[in-house]
Design a protein around this motif. Structure first.
Motif, PDB file in Angstrom:
ATOM      1  N   ALA A   1      -8.806   2.532  10.217  1.00 22.85           N
ATOM      2  CA  ALA A   1      -8.067   3.065   9.055  1.00 22.85           C
ATOM      3  C   ALA A   1      -6.604   2.726   9.157  1.00 22.85           C
ATOM      4  O   ALA A   1      -5.969   2.338   8.164  1.00 22.85           O
TER       5      ALA A   1
ATOM      6  N   GLU B   1      -2.386  -3.011   4.174  1.00 25.59           N
ATOM      7  CA  GLU B   1      -2.056  -2.714   2.772  1.00 25.59           C
ATOM      8  C   GLU B   1      -0.562  -2.498   2.571  1.00 25.59           C
ATOM      9  O   GLU B   1      -0.129  -2.151   1.477  1.00 25.59           O
ATOM     10  N   GLY B   2       0.200  -2.684   3.663  1.00 21.39           N
ATOM     11  CA  GLY B   2       1.649  -2.586   3.514  1.00 21.39           C
ATOM     12  C   GLY B   2       2.221  -1.243   3.908  1.00 21.39           C
ATOM     13  O   GLY B   2       3.406  -0.985   3.697  1.00 21.39           O
ATOM     14  N   ILE B   3       1.364  -0.334   4.445  1.00 21.10           N
ATOM     15  CA  ILE B   3       1.876   0.976   4.866  1.00 21.10           C
ATOM     16  C   ILE B   3       2.343   0.852   6.308  1.00 21.10           C
ATOM     17  O   ILE B   3       1.563   0.452   7.180  1.00 21.10           O
TER      18      ILE B   3
ATOM     19  N   GLU C   1      -6.175  -0.883   8.460  1.00 25.77           N
ATOM     20  CA  GLU C   1      -6.323  -1.142   7.028  1.00 25.77           C
ATOM     21  C   GLU C   1      -5.062  -0.711   6.276  1.00 25.77           C
ATOM     22  O   GLU C   1      -4.561  -1.423   5.401  1.00 25.77           O
ATOM     23  N   ALA C   2      -4.554   0.446   6.658  1.00 22.70           N
ATOM     24  CA  ALA C   2      -3.322   0.928   6.030  1.00 22.70           C
ATOM     25  C   ALA C   2      -2.189  -0.042   6.290  1.00 22.70           C
ATOM     26  O   ALA C   2      -1.386  -0.353   5.399  1.00 22.70           O
TER      27      ALA C   2
END
Lengths: 192, 737
Positions: free
Chosen positions: A61, A68-70, A64-65
């Motif tokens: 997670a 996604e640019g986090i 993935e975050a």
């Protein structure tokens, strides 16, 4: 579709999301190691410096975050206390060191920024960036004279990683503990 | 105290809530700000919800309690609360439903596949544009490397600097084995840059070109290229030319914008579901808060609406209970206010009317009380009767005359009362013929007989005016004229006695002397037969004259003026003396004395009281002649009253008693059943008793014998006071003579 049906579907989705996130977090806690492997301090040039190896296993997670640019934030908390007889230990020094790990989609590189010094470095792969963050070398802590010679001191180290950019309410409402993971305190003694 | 702070708390809560909503409205445009403020917004709403739930719970409990206790207005209040709540609930739920619907759909619409694809394509386009630049810069770096490779060491620095300026590079550095051999930069620096990573150097030394796009901490991007310079025998000794080129400003800005948008979209897409949950949750809290506030507002407005009605209900009840001073505070100028004003006017008029009625009633009561006092003080008996002879009202004197409590018998029919009261029965016997004859105005003298005597009444009847021809009843007025008649008789008898004493007593002595002289002169000279006749005749004259003298003396005694010599003495002692005297005269008669314990002191004329005792005992002894076991009982007792009260003296014998035809007249002069009696004994007793301010009664005992009872005032203070009635169940001390 009726409004109530939409609301119903929305609520079901929310419930499913919450359950999924909780399960994912539980899986992360079991599979990914996030701990301090070893750490020591040594005086170099009149300054006590920290050397440590932190195991930075990221969950799927979190990866993935990140993709996604986090950004992720790594926090190192160091605490030096002096032992005293018949009295509670006293804190000699305490400092925090923060790094931010972000993925730059345009360049395809992982950017590590020291939030204390604003120094920045980029890496073509996540593993390299994590390798850089895992190996703490020569982090200056305190001037040597500030530690009393011959007195036993305790050095404690704790690392935390947090996924940034989430609305506070999200963390508050769905108990997003795994978005912020911390190691236990890693403590050892030194006698200057 | 707590209720006073409730509006303040609610007001503060509403302000905080409005501020929270305003912040929500402002911050939803900026997710970062929203993220920071949303916990506070939620907390404000959650706190408000808790406070409102607590307040509403209190109000609901209060409402239910009022409903159960049937508090006036509670039903109306609950209906108003329910109606207002429903009115608010329906649109709020509708707005909430559509808000959630639009919100979820709106958020989903932000993340259409096309948007994401467009952003990816834009990012790819940016990368393609940058790749072209990167290839150009790499080619340019290779050409510089080829040129520099042929330069001597001494010329390397100047050539490097020249190439950097011509190529538009930020930095150019020649990296040898383990060190930077030459370095040129457009910036002012005081140290050499760090060595590139080993993998970069190795890639370049192997002849593979290295180029990368690096983000810069201050923003923007640079293109970093590394190529082999050649000129060495070993791989490690191969020099590498490192070049850093700035990305053209226009391209950098566009690429950065695309990158920022892509990453922002990715972050939002990733947080889409949590954001939806967060928005829906926030909306739900706001809705809940609005709902609770609306319900509380419903309570508030229902209070405002119902309170005047409740006040009116309470005031109506108070008026119903007779409190006409109740006023309702007018709180508004609407129809309710008009109603309140009308109600207050009505209660004012009612209060005024009641005050007038009270005054009238009070006046009537006063009149009635005055009349009652007058009636009570009257010695005349007054009985008000209804047409059916039911007693409406009677005064005390009427009861005293008729020997019963007529005031207690109010509401009872006179015929029913007559069945147990003989005097009333005798009076009714007089009234009834007049009533039956339809006579409403009449006057008649009535004689009522009872065991202790008789009463003569002067009775008058008149009709009470009623409505129309009907009469409202009868008023019977009667005076006890027994005493008056007695006084008249007393006066007449006194006059007779005086005249008798005057006219008869004077010739008696000459008659007696003449008879004695005739006997002395003639007795010796007459033959025996005539002498005997003369002797008997003169003796008869002398005896009869003596008898007449006694009778005249008795008359004289009866008629003499009352001159009393009062002193204190013990009546018991007098009784004992008299009993001893009479017992000595006739030992056959037994005297039973039941005398008051501690003596019976009395202020009276001792001689006259002795005469009373003598007359009574003489009367009893004469009545007991021929009785086989004659007993005379004398009883004394003290009765409390004004001053020392009264002393009762009762003389009872077991003789035949008074003859019934003489009952009521036994104290009248010349009324006697004895052949030798003058009929003055009891008359004189009564006269003496009345002269002392006492009372005397005579009656026959149920078990036989005559009983005469005398009540004498014990001192001056008791004289003139009403004589008490005696109770027969007293057990006095008994003595026997």
């Amino acid at each position: 579709m009726q409004a109530t049906q939409v609301l119903h579907v929305g609520l079901k989705r929310m419930a499913a999301l919450a359950v999924g996130l909780l399960l994912a977090c539980a899986a992360v806690a079991q599979q990914d190691r996030f701990s301090i492997r070893n750490a020591f301090v040594e005086p170099v040039g009149g300054v006590w410096q920290l050397n440590a190896i932190v195991e930075l296993g990221l969950s799927a997670a979190a990866e993935e975050a990140l993709s996604e640019g986090i950004p992720l934030t790594l926090l190192l908390e160091i605490l030096i206390t002096k032992e005293r007889r018949f009295l509670p230990d006293t804190e000699v020094a305490g400092l925090e060191q923060r790094w931010r790990l972000a993925y730059d989609a345009l360049s395809g590189r992982y950017v590590v920024t020291n939030l204390n010094s604003r120094a920045q470095s980029t890496y073509p792969a996540l593993a390299e960036a994590l390798d850089y963050l895992s190996n703490v070398r020569g982090l200056p802590l305190i001037d040597e004279p500030l530690l009393a010679s011959g007195v036993r001191h305790e050095v404690s180290l704790r690392a935390s990683v947090e996924i940034g950019g989430l609305p506070g309410a999200v963390k508050l409402l769905i108990f997003w503990r795994e978005w912020s993971r911390s190691t236990d305190w890693y403590t050892w003694s030194v006698r200057p | 105290m707590i209720r006073r702070w409730v509006p303040v708390a609610v007001g503060a809560g509403i302000v905080a809530w409005v501020v929270a909503l305003a912040l929500l409205a402002v911050t939803t445009r900026d997710s970062q700000e929203f993220g920071k403020l949303q916990p506070w917004i939620l907390m404000v709403n959650a706190a408000g919800v808790l406070v409102l739930v607590a307040l509403l719970t209190g109000r609901l409990v209060e409402l239910v309690r009022d409903r159960r206790a049937l508090v006036p207005g509670s039903r109306l209040r609950s209906q108003a609360v329910a109606m207002l709540s429903v009115l608010v609930l329906a649109p709020l739920l509708l707005v909430f439903t559509f808000s959630v619907l639009f919100l979820t759909r709106g958020i989903d619409s932000w993340f259409h596949v096309e948007v994401r694809q467009g952003l990816s394509d834009a990012l790819g386009l940016s990368r393609a544009a940058l790749d072209l630049r990167m290839r150009e810069f790499t080619d340019r770096t290779e050409r510089i490397a080829e040129d520099l490779a042929q330069q001597r060491s001494m010329q390397l620095f100047s050539a490097l600097d020249e190439h950097r300026r011509l190529a538009g590079a930020e930095e150019l550095a020649v990296v040898g084995p383990g060190r930077i051999e030459a370095y040129s930069t457009a910036s002012l620096v005081d140290s050499l840059p760090p060595l590139p990573p080993d993998e970069v150097l190795m890639q370049a030394r192997r002849g593979e070109r290295y180029v990368s796009l690096d983000p810069v901490a201050t923003g923007g991007y640079v293109i970093r290229a590394a190529v082999r310079m050649g000129g060495a025998s070993s791989l490690q000794g191969t020099r590498v030319l490192m070049a850093v080129y700035p990305v053209p400003q226009r391209l950098a800005d566009l690429a950065e914008a695309v990158q920022g948008a892509y990453q922002q979209y990715g972050r939002l897409s990733y947080l889409r579901e949590p954001l939806k949950v967060s928005f829906v949750l926030t909306l739900s809290l706001v809705l809940l808060m609005a709902l609770l506030a609306a319900v509380y507002g419903a309570f508030f407005f229902s209070d405002r609406l119902v309170q005047p009605v409740q006040d009116l209900i309470g005031a109506t009840r108070a008026v119903g209970k007779g409190d006409f001073e109740t006023r309702v505070q007018r709180a508004s100028r609407d129809e309710i206010g008009y109603l309140v004003t009308s109600f207050n006017d009505m209660t004012k008029r009612l209060a005024k009317a009641r005050a007038e009625a009270d005054a009238s009633r009070q006046a009537v009561e006063n009149e009635r009380a005055s009349l009652a006092v007058i009636l009570a003080r009257l010695s005349t008996g007054v009985i008000s009767l209804q047409s059916d002879l039911t007693i409406r009202v009677a005064n005390h004197a009427a009861g005293a005359i008729l020997g019963t409590d007529l005031q207690a018998a109010a509401g009872e029919g006179l015929p029913a009362l007559a069945e147990r009261e003989p005097l009333v029965a005798q009076l009714l016997a007089v009234i009834r013929p007049h009533v039956e004859a339809g006579q409403t105005e009449w006057r008649e003298q009535v004689i009522l007989r009872h065991e202790t005597g008789r009463r003569e009444l002067m009775c008058a009847c008149t009709a009470l005016p009623g409505e129309g021809e009907e009469t409202a009843g009868l008023v019977l007025v009667f005076d006890d004229i027994t005493e008056l008649l007695h006084a008249q008789r007393e006066a007449a008898w006194g006059e007779v006695a005086r005249r008798l004493a005057h006219e008869i007593k004077n010739p008696l002595t000459p008659i007696q002397l003449s008879a004695e002289r005739v006997r002395r002169r003639l007795l010796g000279g007459l033959p025996d037969r005539d002498a005997d006749l003369l002797e008997r005749a003169t003796n008869t004259i002398v005896q009869q004259v003596e008898s007449m003298k006694q009778m005249v003396n008795a008359f004289s005694e009866y008629a003499r003026a009352p001159t009393m010599e009062l002193d204190f003495f013990d009546l018991n002692a007098l009784v004992r003396e008299a009993a001893d005297l009479y017992h000595a005269q006739d030992a056959r008669v037994r005297f039973a004395l039941t005398l008051a314990e501690g003596g019976a002191p009395i202020e009276a004329d001792r001689g006259r009281i002795r005469q009373v005792l003598n007359n009574l005992l003489t009367n009893s002894l004469e009545a007991l002649e021929g009785e086989p076991d004659p007993v005379v009982t004398v009883h004394t007792a003290r009765h409390p009253g004004p001053g020392a009260g009264f002393v009762e003296l009762a003389v009872h014998d077991n003789g035949p008693g008074f003859q019934r035809e003489f009952m009521g007249q036994v104290f009248d002069p010349y009324v006697t059943s004895k052949p030798k009696g003058t009929g003055l004994g009891l008359a004189i007793v009564r006269k003496i008793v009345e002269e002392h301010g006492g009372r005397i009664e005579a009656e026959n005992e149920p078990d036989g014998g005559a009983l005469v009872r005398v009540w004498l005032p014990a001192d001056e203070a008791a004289r003139g006071a009403p004589v008490p009635r005696v109770t027969r169940n007293q057990e006095p001390r008994r003595e026997h003579a």
